[in-house]
Design a protein around this motif. Structure first.
Motif, PDB file in Angstrom:
ATOM      1  N   ASP A 109      18.420  50.257-143.767  1.00  0.00           N
ATOM      2  CA  ASP A 109      17.704  51.298-143.008  1.00  0.00           C
ATOM      3  C   ASP A 109      17.402  52.501-143.890  1.00  0.00           C
ATOM      4  O   ASP A 109      16.287  53.049-143.860  1.00  0.00           O
ATOM      5  CB  ASP A 109      18.538  51.743-141.802  1.00  0.00           C
ATOM      6  N   GLU A 110      18.393  52.917-144.659  1.00  0.00           N
ATOM      7  CA  GLU A 110      18.225  54.080-145.526  1.00  0.00           C
ATOM      8  C   GLU A 110      17.196  53.808-146.622  1.00  0.00           C
ATOM      9  O   GLU A 110      16.414  54.691-146.985  1.00  0.00           O
ATOM     10  CB  GLU A 110      19.565  54.471-146.144  1.00  0.00           C
ATOM     11  N   PHE A 111      17.210  52.594-147.153  1.00  0.00           N
ATOM     12  CA  PHE A 111      16.216  52.237-148.173  1.00  0.00           C
ATOM     13  C   PHE A 111      14.811  52.309-147.596  1.00  0.00           C
ATOM     14  O   PHE A 111      13.905  52.907-148.194  1.00  0.00           O
ATOM     15  CB  PHE A 111      16.466  50.826-148.709  1.00  0.00           C
ATOM     16  N   ALA A 112      14.614  51.677-146.433  1.00  0.00           N
ATOM     17  CA  ALA A 112      13.290  51.653-145.814  1.00  0.00           C
ATOM     18  C   ALA A 112      12.812  53.063-145.484  1.00  0.00           C
ATOM     19  O   ALA A 112      11.627  53.386-145.646  1.00  0.00           O
ATOM     20  CB  ALA A 112      13.312  50.779-144.565  1.00  0.00           C
ATOM     21  N   ALA A 113      13.732  53.920-145.032  1.00  0.00           N
ATOM     22  CA  ALA A 113      13.358  55.293-144.701  1.00  0.00           C
ATOM     23  C   ALA A 113      12.966  56.074-145.954  1.00  0.00           C
ATOM     24  O   ALA A 113      11.983  56.840-145.942  1.00  0.00           O
ATOM     25  CB  ALA A 113      14.516  55.990-143.989  1.00  0.00           C
ATOM     26  N   ALA A 114      13.708  55.899-147.031  1.00  0.00           N
ATOM     27  CA  ALA A 114      13.374  56.588-148.280  1.00  0.00           C
ATOM     28  C   ALA A 114      12.022  56.124-148.815  1.00  0.00           C
ATOM     29  O   ALA A 114      11.205  56.935-149.267  1.00  0.00           O
ATOM     30  CB  ALA A 114      14.462  56.346-149.318  1.00  0.00           C
TER      31      ALA A 114
END
Length: 243
Positions: A109-114
């Motif tokens: 999730d954090e990767f996709a958001a970044a």
């Protein structure tokens, strides 16, 4: 992690992951389920976000391929279905590839958001494939969203690279030969005679440096911890998918 460090750490694996998922069994089988086989499994899958355009538009976007190959694949795509359906089918296959490859990883999730922050901050400039894929709906599933982000990152860098190649005066054939040699040029649809790779390396290096500089800039839109997470996630996925 600095913008330069994350750009350097992700460039090669993102490119390699693209080759892995485009030609994976699961993506090929998914495309076939939706009626797209042969060249449309790549040309239509990748170029379908451009819409129902003429082949010349797709040839321009693909840039490095022999135009005859792209035109043939695009015409076959239209015979087998609509370009937008081909792109949609590819996103389904991409999601399946992600699910079977790296869905167990933490922090997706954090990767996709970044990555989305990077895309929101990076306006396309004559980068039709990047623009088209950036506009695609983001899946709710973290692994699928991550896989889509990987593909968009690949198209982003590709667009910058085409600009850089043009700036140093390299033809598509020269660019492919300089980077990967005559055998790769044949896979891109080109035929002999091929230019001497050694005579092209200086200009190609200059283009690569310009491309890297542009990618450095886009990572300024996220902070150091996000950059580190992006680099680590790409590295973990590459280790799983590529070995």
């Amino acid at each position: 992690m600095t913008p330069e460090e994350v750009a350097a750490a992700t460039a090669t694996p993102v490119g390699a992951l693209g080759r892995d998922f485009f030609f994976s069994d699961v993506v090929r089988e998914t495309m076939a389920e939706h009626g797209f086989t042969g060249l449309p499994g790549y040309v239509g899958a990748r170029g379908g976000v451009l819409g129902d355009v003429s082949a010349d538009v797709v040839v321009s976007a693909f840039a490095l391929f022999n135009p005859a190959i792209v035109e043939l694949g695009w015409n076959q795509t239209k015979e087998q279905g609509s370009p937008s359906d081909a792109a949609a089918a590819f996103t389904v296959g991409l999601s399946r590839w992600a699910s079977g490859t790296f869905a167990h990883l933490d922090g997706l999730d954090e990767f996709a958001a970044a990555a989305r922050t990077v895309f929101d901050a990076t306006v396309p400039m004559s980068q039709a494939l990047y623009a088209g894929w950036r506009a695609m709906p983001v899946p709710d599933d973290p692994a699928a969203a991550t896989a889509l982000a990987l593909h968009i990152l690949r198209e982003l860098r590709f667009g910058f690279h085409i600009h850089a190649l043009s700036a140093v005066g390299m033809t598509p054939l020269e660019a492919v030969v300089a980077r990967s040699g005559p055998q790769q040029a044949q896979l891109f649809g080109w035929s002999e005679p091929f230019p001497d790779p050694e005579s092209l390396k200086a200009r190609h290096k200059q283009a690569e440096e310009t491309t890297s500089a542009r990618m450095n800039e886009v990572y300024e839109s996220i902070d150091a911890s996000q950059r580190a997470h992006v680099a680590a996630t790409v590295g973990a996925i590459a280790e799983i998918a590529l070995g």
